[in-house]
Design an enzyme around this catalytic site. Structure first.
Site, PDB file in Angstrom:
ATOM      1  N   PRO A   7       2.974  -6.169   7.100  1.00 40.48           N
ATOM      2  CA  PRO A   7       4.394  -6.131   7.474  1.00 40.48           C
ATOM      3  C   PRO A   7       5.115  -7.286   6.800  1.00 40.48           C
ATOM      4  O   PRO A   7       4.708  -8.446   6.956  1.00 40.48           O
ATOM      5  CB  PRO A   7       4.354  -6.315   8.996  1.00 40.48           C
ATOM      6  CG  PRO A   7       3.113  -7.129   9.235  1.00 40.48           C
ATOM      7  CD  PRO A   7       2.131  -6.733   8.165  1.00 40.48           C
ATOM      8  N   MET A   8       6.169  -6.993   6.042  1.00 38.03           N
ATOM      9  CA  MET A   8       6.940  -8.040   5.364  1.00 38.03           C
ATOM     10  C   MET A   8       8.419  -7.730   5.524  1.00 38.03           C
ATOM     11  O   MET A   8       8.894  -6.704   5.030  1.00 38.03           O
ATOM     12  CB  MET A   8       6.548  -8.124   3.880  1.00 38.03           C
ATOM     13  CG  MET A   8       5.125  -8.617   3.648  1.00 38.03           C
ATOM     14  SD  MET A   8       4.651  -8.624   1.908  1.00 38.03           S
ATOM     15  CE  MET A   8       4.347  -6.863   1.648  1.00 38.03           C
ATOM     16  N   GLU A   9       9.119  -8.604   6.215  1.00 37.17           N
ATOM     17  CA  GLU A   9      10.526  -8.362   6.513  1.00 37.17           C
ATOM     18  C   GLU A   9      11.332  -8.199   5.229  1.00 37.17           C
ATOM     19  O   GLU A   9      11.232  -9.008   4.307  1.00 37.17           O
ATOM     20  CB  GLU A   9      11.107  -9.504   7.339  1.00 37.17           C
ATOM     21  CG  GLU A   9      12.532  -9.239   7.796  1.00 37.17           C
ATOM     22  CD  GLU A   9      13.157 -10.413   8.510  1.00 37.17           C
ATOM     23  OE1 GLU A   9      14.190 -10.210   9.178  1.00 37.17           O
ATOM     24  OE2 GLU A   9      12.624 -11.527   8.408  1.00 37.17           O
ATOM     25  N   GLN A  68       5.121  -3.383  15.080  1.00 37.67           N
ATOM     26  CA  GLN A  68       5.010  -4.815  15.354  1.00 37.67           C
ATOM     27  C   GLN A  68       6.252  -5.334  16.076  1.00 37.67           C
ATOM     28  O   GLN A  68       7.374  -5.036  15.680  1.00 37.67           O
ATOM     29  CB  GLN A  68       4.829  -5.609  14.056  1.00 37.67           C
ATOM     30  CG  GLN A  68       4.557  -7.093  14.297  1.00 37.67           C
ATOM     31  CD  GLN A  68       4.458  -7.905  13.027  1.00 37.67           C
ATOM     32  OE1 GLN A  68       5.469  -8.281  12.453  1.00 37.67           O
ATOM     33  NE2 GLN A  68       3.237  -8.178  12.581  1.00 37.67           N
ATOM     34  N   CYS A  98       5.555 -15.340  11.598  1.00 38.34           N
ATOM     35  CA  CYS A  98       6.779 -15.438  10.797  1.00 38.34           C
ATOM     36  C   CYS A  98       7.202 -16.899  10.660  1.00 38.34           C
ATOM     37  O   CYS A  98       7.381 -17.601  11.661  1.00 38.34           O
ATOM     38  CB  CYS A  98       7.898 -14.631  11.443  1.00 38.34           C
ATOM     39  SG  CYS A  98       9.462 -14.729  10.513  1.00 38.34           S
ATOM     40  N   LYS A 139      -1.037 -10.923  14.741  1.00 36.91           N
ATOM     41  CA  LYS A 139      -1.048 -11.526  13.407  1.00 36.91           C
ATOM     42  C   LYS A 139      -0.523 -12.952  13.547  1.00 36.91           C
ATOM     43  O   LYS A 139       0.522 -13.176  14.170  1.00 36.91           O
ATOM     44  CB  LYS A 139      -0.189 -10.743  12.422  1.00 36.91           C
ATOM     45  CG  LYS A 139      -0.270 -11.239  10.980  1.00 36.91           C
ATOM     46  CD  LYS A 139       0.401 -10.252  10.023  1.00 36.91           C
ATOM     47  CE  LYS A 139       0.136 -10.643   8.567  1.00 36.91           C
ATOM     48  NZ  LYS A 139       0.965 -11.777   8.140  1.00 36.91           N
ATOM     49  N   HIS A 168      -3.011 -14.931   8.409  1.00 37.02           N
ATOM     50  CA  HIS A 168      -2.452 -15.389   7.138  1.00 37.02           C
ATOM     51  C   HIS A 168      -2.908 -16.836   6.989  1.00 37.02           C
ATOM     52  O   HIS A 168      -2.511 -17.694   7.773  1.00 37.02           O
ATOM     53  CB  HIS A 168      -0.934 -15.296   7.170  1.00 37.02           C
ATOM     54  CG  HIS A 168      -0.282 -15.693   5.887  1.00 37.02           C
ATOM     55  ND1 HIS A 168       0.834 -15.048   5.395  1.00 37.02           N
ATOM     56  CD2 HIS A 168      -0.554 -16.661   4.982  1.00 37.02           C
ATOM     57  CE1 HIS A 168       1.195 -15.601   4.253  1.00 37.02           C
ATOM     58  NE2 HIS A 168       0.364 -16.592   3.991  1.00 37.02           N
ATOM     59  N   GLY A 200      -3.356 -13.232   2.715  1.00 36.85           N
ATOM     60  CA  GLY A 200      -2.748 -14.342   1.989  1.00 36.85           C
ATOM     61  C   GLY A 200      -3.289 -14.531   0.584  1.00 36.85           C
ATOM     62  O   GLY A 200      -4.499 -14.680   0.392  1.00 36.85           O
ATOM     63  N   ARG A 224       2.368  -9.276  -0.678  1.00 31.58           N
ATOM     64  CA  ARG A 224       3.192  -9.205  -1.885  1.00 31.58           C
ATOM     65  C   ARG A 224       2.425  -8.669  -3.089  1.00 31.58           C
ATOM     66  O   ARG A 224       3.003  -8.010  -3.953  1.00 31.58           O
ATOM     67  CB  ARG A 224       3.771 -10.587  -2.182  1.00 31.58           C
ATOM     68  CG  ARG A 224       4.820 -11.052  -1.162  1.00 31.58           C
ATOM     69  CD  ARG A 224       5.169 -12.522  -1.349  1.00 31.58           C
ATOM     70  NE  ARG A 224       4.003 -13.368  -1.083  1.00 31.58           N
ATOM     71  CZ  ARG A 224       3.845 -14.601  -1.537  1.00 31.58           C
ATOM     72  NH1 ARG A 224       4.772 -15.136  -2.313  1.00 31.58           N
ATOM     73  NH2 ARG A 224       2.761 -15.306  -1.235  1.00 31.58           N
TER      74      ARG A 224
END
Length: 308
Positions: A7-9, A68, A98, A139, A168, A200, A224
């Site tokens: 999950p990546m905002e 999430q 986050c 997470k 992470h 990560g 990413r």
């Protein structure tokens, strides 16, 4: 080996999840975090983050989507998690990683890693509220300012009933600066019995192999690196790479996403194309032509020319 899309905002939104799971063999993916304060969110808000709920909570290619949540109120998080389960969520994930300043300032995300007892209360409340057959996971990062409470947090998460934990391998202070400290994870694996997923700085197949070797974790979450190289997950599994022509067609498909305005699609596509330049030399040439483009028609025309 399980491979999960992170999950990546602002990055792994529904259109990107659809695309990446169409070409990549993921075990599941996770929504961007849904912020919970002190209220039960209406269904349309949860659906906006996870339109896949209308499709048995799976992407078009059949990849499960876990929902999430992020917040600090155990009761509100429990109520929203239970509601998401009623709507069809196959699993609930809780965000304690986050690093965004705005989120942390409002006691959300990584800042809670200084409060293991609150993390326990949140997960325990959610676990009790959600039907037993629906997994609850978490997470986290190694810590907020430092990693002195990594084991305390992992133990609290396990004791509260989480089915697995994704780490992470950096603190909030580390941000996204290399390296990720995979070597910190074996101590966590020794401290808890639940499944542990490493996350990560996994950009290449070699990174994935080294992460598994150093961390001792078989299962990996790709962030990413998965957006930069949409075929990364397949190459880790020993499957074929995606050629540039196929990726160009995927870019056209992305521009047809129904969940964005034209201006939003232009911005999101250019963000993605900029990231693709890290993985494909062809993307650098396309970026040079499109970095100043403002209209969808310009983007489509240039991609179609490249396909010809």
């Amino acid at each position: 080996m399980k491979l999960i899309l992170a999950p990546m905002e602002g990055l792994t939104d529904p259109p990107m999840r659809r695309l990446l799971t169409e070409v990549g063999s993921y075990d599941w993916c996770v929504t961007e975090f849904i912020r919970v304060t002190d209220q039960l969110l209406p269904a349309h808000v949860i659906h906006s983050y996870c339109p896949e709920l209308h499709n048995a909570c799976k992407t078009d290619s059949g990849t499960p989507v876990h929902i999430q949540f992020l917040g600090n109120d155990p009761i509100a998080l429990a109520d929203n998690a239970a509601f998401a389960a009623e709507l069809g969520a196959p699993a609930i994930d809780l965000n304690f990683g986050c690093p965004a300043k705005t989120v942390n300032r409002h006691r959300g995300g990584a800042v809670l890693l200084d409060e293991p007892e609150v993390i326990y209360q949140i997960i325990s409340a959610v676990r009790q509220a959600v039907p037993a057959h629906i997994p609850v996971s978490a997470k986290m990062r190694l810590g907020y300012l430092d990693d002195s409470r990594t084991l305390d947090n992992a133990r609290a998460i396990e004791a509260a009933g989480a089915a697995w934990l994704t780490i992470h391998a950096r603190t909030k202070t580390d941000g996204y600066k290399p390296p990720a400290y995979w070597e910190k994870l074996p101590a966590v694996r020794e401290a808890v019995k639940m499944s542990l997923i490493a996350n990560g700085e996994i950009w290449t197949v070699d990174d994935a192999v080294r992460c598994q070797q150093v961390s001792g974790c078989v299962d990996l979450m790709l962030g990413r690196g998965a957006v930069t190289r949409p075929d990364l997950v397949n190459r880790i599994r020993g499957q074929a790479e995606i050629d540039w022509a196929t990726l160009l067609q995927l870019q056209l498909d992305f521009l047809d996403s129904p969940t964005k305005t034209d201006a939003g699609l232009v911005g999101r596509y250019k963000q993605w194309l900029g990231m693709l330049t890290q993985g494909y030399s062809e993307a650098e040439l396309l970026w040079a032509k499109l970095k100043k483009a403002k209209q969808l028609s310009e983007l489509r025309a240039e991609i179609q020319t490249a396909l010809a």
